[in-house]
Design an enzyme around this catalytic site. Structure first.
Site, mmCIF file in Angstrom:
data_model
loop_
_atom_site.group_PDB
_atom_site.id
_atom_site.type_symbol
_atom_site.label_atom_id
_atom_site.label_comp_id
_atom_site.label_asym_id
_atom_site.label_seq_id
_atom_site.Cartn_x
_atom_site.Cartn_y
_atom_site.Cartn_z
ATOM 1 N N CYS A 1 0.864 -1.181 0.000
ATOM 2 C CA CYS A 1 0.000 0.000 0.000
ATOM 3 C C CYS A 1 0.901 1.232 0.000
ATOM 4 C CB CYS A 1 -0.949 -0.007 1.200
ATOM 5 S SG CYS A 1 -0.103 -0.094 2.793
ATOM 6 N N THR A 2 0.342 2.406 0.217
ATOM 7 C CA THR A 2 1.106 3.646 0.086
ATOM 8 C C THR A 2 2.240 3.752 1.100
ATOM 9 O OG1 THR A 2 -0.923 4.733 -0.661
ATOM 10 C CG2 THR A 2 0.933 6.150 -0.082
#
Length: 331
Positions: free
Chosen positions: A177-178
């Site tokens: 994810c980020t």
């Protein structure tokens, strides 16, 4: 170096007194002119904030002075502007909302993989690579061969897992994810379901872009970020995307050439999803934004409030001087 530091931070840790932390945390942020939003919950802290180097150092020092947060995870990038308008500290049930009771990354979580080891893992043909982010984030950038679950929110991820993944069939699962926080919960969730070999990218995409040279990278496109930069490139500089002020979706230069794009009012993603009343309100808001720009001001946030107070004070002084002038002329 750019003037402002942008810091994404989080820590899963038991904060039984999280409500009591809100006021002093907000005070520290405001005192040091740090903008952005931090979330506090019983399970920890999460958010992205920005300020000067001195301001960010003061905030991080305050957070780390609490032994529970001494080793919180944070990643920094830089920009010429602060990408937030306001300073907020919010109390939440979860610091990242998955909506599944009992998932606790402090108790069980997947195997962390360093950015420099990530390429070797995801090129293993036995590894299923899944992007845990929302569809609009995946559309502007992802790792090569990653699966897009096509979710609109992280709350939908558990349903995707139940419908598409099987512990008996998918022996090795890698997720990213980020900044790493969504994978803390997604890997914990898979472990609870009986998946054994579950991996996630330590520090997320942002840490990978920071540590892995572009010529060795398997990242394709740009990385969406939840601030006014919209996206960052492989060098962690502001990317090529803008944002529709109506629906908040990232928009490309091509999107802005569409007949459905009207700055601040609509874009190809939302033109057929808004009412006439919303269109009128969006148009009026855009006028206010442009008016503020013409004055060299922000249209929302603390700086906008300061500008309004300044104009009000100037008008009040002007009226006072005018009345004094009339009084003196009558004498």
């Amino acid at each position: 170096m750019s003037q402002y530091v942008i810091c994404a931070l989080y820590k899963f840790v038991a904060l039984d007194n999280f409500e009591a932390l809100r006021a002093p945390l907000l005070e520290v942020m405001e005192k040091n002119e740090v903008k952005g939003t931090l979330l506090l919950a019983r399970e920890g802290v999460n958010g992205t904030v920005s300020g000067t180097r001195e301001g960010m150092d003061a905030l991080l020092a305050w957070l780390k002075s609490d032994p529970r947060l001494a080793d919180l995870s944070y990643k920094e990038s830089y920009d010429e502007n602060i990408p937030f308008y306001r300073t907020k500290v919010k109390l939440k049930k979860e610091i990242v909302t998955m909506g599944v009771e009992g998932i606790d990354p402090k108790r069980v979580v997947g195997t962390y993989v360093k950015p420099q080891d990530w390429n070797a893992l995801i090129t293993d043909p036995e590894v299923l690579l899944i992007d845990t982010r929302n569809d609009y984030e995946v559309q502007i950038g992802k790792f090569k061969n990653a699966i897009n679950p096509n979710t609109e929110t992280f709350r939908e991820f558990p349903d995707y897992v139940k419908s598409n993944l099987d512990p008996a069939k998918h022996k090795k699962v890698a997720m990213y994810c980020t900044g790493g926080i969504r994978c803390e919960k997604s890997t914990a969730y898979l472990k609870e379901l009986g998946f054994e070999d579950v991996y996630h990218l330590e520090g997320g995409i942002l840490k990978y872009l920071e540590d892995v040279p572009q010529e060795e990278s398997t990242w394709e496109g740009e990385c969406f970020v939840f601030d006014n930069r919209v996206a960052v490139d492989h060098s962690l500089n502001k990317g090529s995307y803008d944002q529709c002020h109506a629906c908040r979706m990232p928009i490309s230069a091509e999107d802005m050439q569409s007949e459905h794009y009207k700055k601040g009012v609509s874009c190809p993603h939302c033109y057929d999803k808004v009412s006439e009343d919303q269109l009128r309100r969006f148009a009026a808001r855009e006028q206010q934004i442009e008016l503020a720009k013409s004055r060299g001001e922000e249209h929302i946030g603390s700086e906008a409030a300061k500008a309004i107070k300044k104009r009000q004070a100037e008008k009040k002084l002007k009226r006072k001087n005018y009345h004094q002038h009339l009084t003196q002329g009558a004498e």
